[in-house]
Motif scaffolding. Structure first.
Motif, PDB file in Angstrom:
ATOM      1  N   SER A   1      -0.674   3.230 -17.195  1.00 36.44           N
ATOM      2  CA  SER A   1      -1.361   2.374 -16.237  1.00 36.44           C
ATOM      3  C   SER A   1      -2.651   1.962 -17.179  1.00 36.44           C
ATOM      4  O   SER A   1      -3.148   0.901 -16.946  1.00 36.44           O
ATOM      5  CB  SER A   1      -1.997   3.008 -14.996  1.00 36.44           C
TER       6      SER A   1
ATOM      7  N   GLY B   1      -5.494  -4.163  -6.815  1.00 34.93           N
ATOM      8  CA  GLY B   1      -5.746  -3.226  -7.820  1.00 34.93           C
ATOM      9  C   GLY B   1      -5.622  -3.657  -9.177  1.00 34.93           C
ATOM     10  O   GLY B   1      -5.651  -2.630 -10.012  1.00 34.93           O
TER      11      GLY B   1
ATOM     12  N   THR C   1       1.474   5.056 -12.669  1.00 32.89           N
ATOM     13  CA  THR C   1      -0.129   5.839 -12.426  1.00 32.89           C
ATOM     14  C   THR C   1       0.530   7.267 -12.027  1.00 32.89           C
ATOM     15  O   THR C   1       1.032   7.419 -10.871  1.00 32.89           O
ATOM     16  CB  THR C   1      -0.958   5.368 -11.419  1.00 32.89           C
TER      17      THR C   1
ATOM     18  N   ILE D   1      -6.603  10.580 -10.851  1.00 32.15           N
ATOM     19  CA  ILE D   1      -5.742   9.505 -11.042  1.00 32.15           C
ATOM     20  C   ILE D   1      -5.794   8.950 -12.411  1.00 32.15           C
ATOM     21  O   ILE D   1      -6.816   8.858 -13.138  1.00 32.15           O
ATOM     22  CB  ILE D   1      -6.287   8.246 -10.228  1.00 32.15           C
TER      23      ILE D   1
ATOM     24  N   SER E   1      -3.988   3.133  -0.022  1.00 32.54           N
ATOM     25  CA  SER E   1      -4.523   2.205  -1.094  1.00 32.54           C
ATOM     26  C   SER E   1      -3.485   1.475  -1.824  1.00 32.54           C
ATOM     27  O   SER E   1      -2.283   1.994  -1.560  1.00 32.54           O
ATOM     28  CB  SER E   1      -5.291   2.978  -1.944  1.00 32.54           C
ATOM     29  N   THR E   2      -3.886   0.183  -2.096  1.00 33.77           N
ATOM     30  CA  THR E   2      -3.059  -0.386  -3.204  1.00 33.77           C
ATOM     31  C   THR E   2      -2.982   0.004  -4.559  1.00 33.77           C
ATOM     32  O   THR E   2      -4.245   0.527  -4.814  1.00 33.77           O
ATOM     33  CB  THR E   2      -3.225  -1.944  -3.068  1.00 33.77           C
ATOM     34  N   TRP E   3      -2.217  -0.346  -5.256  1.00 35.86           N
ATOM     35  CA  TRP E   3      -2.379   0.175  -6.644  1.00 35.86           C
ATOM     36  C   TRP E   3      -1.793  -1.064  -7.674  1.00 35.86           C
ATOM     37  O   TRP E   3      -1.215  -1.996  -7.345  1.00 35.86           O
ATOM     38  CB  TRP E   3      -1.318   1.361  -6.913  1.00 35.86           C
TER      39      TRP E   3
ATOM     40  N   VAL F   1      -0.889  10.791 -10.192  1.00 35.94           N
ATOM     41  CA  VAL F   1      -1.800  11.278  -9.113  1.00 35.94           C
ATOM     42  C   VAL F   1      -1.501  12.541  -8.993  1.00 35.94           C
ATOM     43  O   VAL F   1      -0.315  12.994  -8.796  1.00 35.94           O
ATOM     44  CB  VAL F   1      -1.879  10.395  -7.888  1.00 35.94           C
TER      45      VAL F   1
ATOM     46  N   SER G   1       0.735  -1.407  -0.069  1.00 32.86           N
ATOM     47  CA  SER G   1       0.057   0.105  -0.022  1.00 32.86           C
ATOM     48  C   SER G   1       0.795   1.078  -0.014  1.00 32.86           C
ATOM     49  O   SER G   1       1.968   1.159   0.346  1.00 32.86           O
ATOM     50  CB  SER G   1      -1.023  -0.130   1.109  1.00 32.86           C
TER      51      SER G   1
END
Length: 846
Positions: free
Chosen positions: A707, A832, A729, A696, A722-724, A731, A678
């Motif tokens: 992504s 994710g 990605t 995002i 959060s996990t990705w 943000v 995370s």
């Protein structure tokens, strides 16, 4: 063109060119007199809890309906109006013939955005945060069916078609969803969810995708035909879109460029443009009527009337004070303008002529059987059977033609007498000052007032922490808005500029100032309110010398006494403390359109005599030198900015101090992790609060997210963990749509997978079956372990797709027609990651 009729049959008697009157309702409520070419519109006034029916031909207010103060939005259908209150989650209907208000029906939670969309014989009530859609009877508001969209709905992402069809765009997925009485149809990842608007052109629904820069038509199976270009920049966030009612065309207006752009769906061309001459202005939602496009200009308070065929602006009447956000509504060939926050409204003709209207008297509030509107912000209780019509009247005698009901008179509300303010929070009491008569002057506030221009009852006053001050001693002053009922607030002041009568000046609703010489000074404030009105209150401040002795009572005569001589010690000059500048810039306020930082040098000290302050805000702007130690400054970028103050005393000695002003900065606990780990995002700065607005996977001028996700906005707590998914990605964090997403609040998160799972595959119990048999589909691979969430899809031989089964790795389905069916599956794991299979063909024989 709208024709008005009551519930009874309309009898049109054209005798000597005189139009007959409309018959009354069966309930005995007298109907209003109208002409056969009548065009009217319901305009909402949420601030006083009213809906006003305005006649487009005469500009008269036909009637007013009490609704109660709330977060009201309305949609007109025929002669009636559907009113949604997002504050309570309730929906009501105003009958266009009797003006009766239905009993409220609840379709959402209080505080959630509630939208209502009439479509012929069906009304759609949409709870936008949850995506729940209710299909209602347009007369009773009874629920016929309820469906759940796959995701919440974005603003501007809904349009209706025909008698019973609604289209919606998923706010995070970009899915196009079609809803009717038979169910929902989903077209996956069809458009950019963040920048797509749904409108109708010549009565047909179209999707305007500003990221893809194209307009596409919508049919029963989703996108149909080739798209038409839209000549806008993919990064232009100032674009508003409207479709033509009569021709297959879409109009886009850009505030940053100041142009109107035409996309012709019949030819596929998008090269036609009209220069509006307002580059850099803030433009609102345009409307189209009879080949003219009406564009609200919030910056100037004008409406730009554009003749699209001639390719020019033919009129630009001023309808509101500058910097007022107002709305346009079109009914037939008439356009109405309305400020929901005030009584200002009016009618605009096709040539730009205007007829101003006062929807209600700001000094009066009407009473009606439905209950009075509450200016204190309290909502009236919901009546079980709905409210009665606001216009009175009884059934006319038999055989007598009913006459028009005049607009009901409004009852005058008693006004409080204007009185000086004794305390104005948050101005604190200043120190007691010795007056010239030897008494201590009280520290109550003294004020003068000025009415806010624009016809409103509230006044703007100046509150001062003390009526007197010594030379070099600072007073605190604040501009406040006092309503007619005595309510005091500073929250509705948009901009305040001060003049202290000694050449000094400052900005901000609350300031401090010290004078360098004794005398009586006139203090004035130039105030602009959030509704666009302005005021110029003044007051006077008496400044006395620092060594003025108090005047005492004459002494009492006593017998003579001998007084020994007194030796006066030599006078020594007090030592001057070093001059020291102190500066902070870590507080302020942020709104949708602006961000203000409080730059505070009040901790500076030392030197001789009063100090002056000169500020350099680090963005190319400066202020001072002046006597105000605290100022507010608005920034248009996220920062960080280096702010500098230079303080100077009476001898010319100076000192400097610096501070960093950051509106918003985004930091990550790590920017390179392995799958399953995370990452915690934390926002700091003046505009950072308890929550984060994140973009995002968005596209930027400097590069594109790798992504594979379409950019979307989410609202999360601050900090956010959060996990990705695997890949890279981008943000960014922002506090409003005007935030430029600068590098200071943007970061990149890279997630690697050292042991990726095998590809996602679909197998079937049989790939050749007969009609009526079932087939079991099984998904393998694509995720780590067995913690995936699966979404199954099937396309029939005609290519129409639909969702299948549940969320597990196995799905059993029974095809309902012969031919070749194609099945696929998507899976998301807890980290994710997303995987999507190829299509598997299954042949169904008779």
């Amino acid at each position: 063109m709208r024709r008005w009729a009551g519930p009874a049959a309309l009898v049109a008697l054209l005798v000597a060119g005189v139009a007959a009157l409309v018959a009354g309702s069966a309930q005995g409520v007298a109907a209003r007199s109208v002409s056969l070419d009548d065009v009217s519109a319901w305009l909402l006034s949420p601030a006083v809890g009213e809906a006003e029916l305005v006649d487009g031909n005469s500009g008269a207010v036909v009637t007013r309906v009490e609704l109660g103060v709330g977060a009201l939005t309305g949609t007109q259908s025929g002669t009636g109006e559907f009113v949604a209150d997002s504050a309570t989650g309730k929906l009501r209907r105003i009958d266009g013939a009797t003006y009766r208000v239905s009993a409220p029906a609840t379709f959402g939670k209080p505080g959630e955005a509630l939208g209502v969309y009439p479509a012929g014989e069906t009304v759609f009530a949409v709870d936008q945060p949850t995506g729940l859609v209710s299909l209602l009877d347009p007369r009773t508001l009874a629920v016929r069916q309820t469906y759940s969209l796959a995701a919440k709905v974005a603003a501007g992402g809904i349009v209706t078609q025909g008698a019973d069809v609604l289209w919606a765009v998923g706010a995070t997925t970009g899915d196009l969803e079609r809803v009717d009485g038979s169910g929902t149809t989903i077209v996956r990842h069809a458009v950019d969810p963040a920048r797509t608007t749904l409108v109708t052109a010549a009565g047909l629904p179209v999707a305007v995708d500003l990221t893809a820069r194209q307009v596409v038509r919508l049919g029963s199976r989703g996108v149909t035909g080739a798209g038409t270009c839209v000549d806008v920049a993919a990064t232009d966030s100032s674009v508003q879109v409207v479709g033509s009612a009569d021709r297959p065309a879409v109009y886009a207006v850009s505030g940053s460029r100041g142009v109107l752009l035409v996309s012709d769906l019949a030819t596929g061309r998008c090269g036609d443009a009209v220069n509006l001459g307002v580059a850099g202005h803030r433009l609102g939602q345009p409307r189209e009527a009879a080949g003219r496009v009406f564009v609200p200009d919030y910056t100037s308070g004008q409406v730009l009337v554009v003749d699209v065929t001639a390719g020019r602006v033919i009129a630009d009447p001023t309808v509101m004070p500058p910097s007022t956000a107002f709305e346009l509504r079109d009914e037939g060939a008439v356009v109405f303008y309305n400020d929901p926050a005030t009584a200002k409204a009016g009618v605009i003709s096709l040539d730009g002529a205007i007829r101003p209207i006062e929807k209600y008297s700001p000094a009066t509030v009407g009473t009606a059987p439905g209950g009075p509107a509450s200016l204190a912000g309290k909502l009236p209780s919901d009546a079980a059977g709905g409210s009665q019509p606001p216009t009175g009247g009884t059934s006319p005698p038999s055989g007598v033609q009913p006459t028009a009901v005049p607009t009901r008179p409004a009852a005058t509300r008693p006004q409080r007498p204007t009185a000086p303010l004794t305390t104005i929070p948050p101005v604190g009491a200043g120190p007691a000052v010795a007056s010239n008569d030897g008494r201590t002057a009280p520290t109550t506030s003294t004020t003068t007032e000025a009415p806010a221009t624009g016809g409103g009852a509230p006044t703007v006053r100046i509150a001062v922490s003390a009526p007197q001050a010594r030379v070099g001693t600072a007073l605190t002053m604040q501009a406040v808005l006092v309503a007619a009922d005595g309510t005091v607030t500073a929250g509705k002041l948009a901009q305040v500029s001060w003049s202290f009568g000694d050449g000094g000046s400052a900005t901000g609703s609350q300031v401090t100032h010290a004078w360098t010489a004794s005398g009586v000074y006139t203090v004035s404030a130039d105030v602009r309110l959030t509704d666009g009105t302005s005021a110029a209150p003044v007051t006077s401040v008496t400044v006395v010398a620092p060594n003025v002795p108090p005047v005492t009572t004459p002494p009492v005569t006593n017998p003579p006494v001998t007084v020994p001589p007194v030796t006066t010690p030599p006078t020594t000059k007090p030592a001057v403390s070093p001059l020291k500048a102190v500066l902070s810039a870590n507080k302020g306020s942020c709104t949708q359109d602006s961000a203000n930082v409080t730059v505070d040098a009040s901790g500076s000290a030392g030197g001789s005599g009063p100090l002056t302050y000169a500020f350099d805000f680090g963005d190319g702007t400066t202020a001072g030198p002046a006597s105000a130690a605290t100022v507010e400054h608005g920034y248009s970028q996220t920062g960080p900015f280096t702010v500098t103050v230079t303080i100077t005393d009476a001898t010319g000695a100076s000192a400097k101090a610096t501070a960093t002003a950051t509106l918003l900065h985004l930091a990550a606990s790590a920017t390179s992790v392995t799958v399953g780990q995370s990452v915690t995002l934390t926002g700091t700065g003046v505009c950072a609060g308890a929550s984060l607005d994140l973009n995002i996977g968005a596209q930027y001028a400097g590069g594109t997210s790798t992504s594979g996700n379409i950019g979307h906005n989410v609202h999360e707590p601050n900090p956010y963990t959060s996990t990705w998914g695997t890949g890279t990605t981008t943000v960014s964090a922002h506090w409003s749509e005007s935030d430029p997403y600068s590098d200071s609040n943007r970061l990149t998160i890279t997630v690697t997978d050292p042991a990726p799972p095998p590809p996602l595959q679909v197998t079937a119990s049989s790939t050749s079956i007969t009609l009526g048999q079932s087939v079991t589909l099984t998904a393998t691979g694509g995720v780590h372990g067995s913690d995936g969430t699966y979404s199954w899809y099937g396309a029939n031989p005609s290519g129409l797709g639909t969702s299948l089964c549940g969320t597990t790795a196995s799905c059993t389905t029974t095809p309902d027609t012969t031919g070749t069916w194609k099945y696929s599956v998507q899976v998301y794991d807890n980290a994710g990651n997303r995987a999507e299979s190829n299509q598997l063909a299954v042949t169904v024989s008779p």
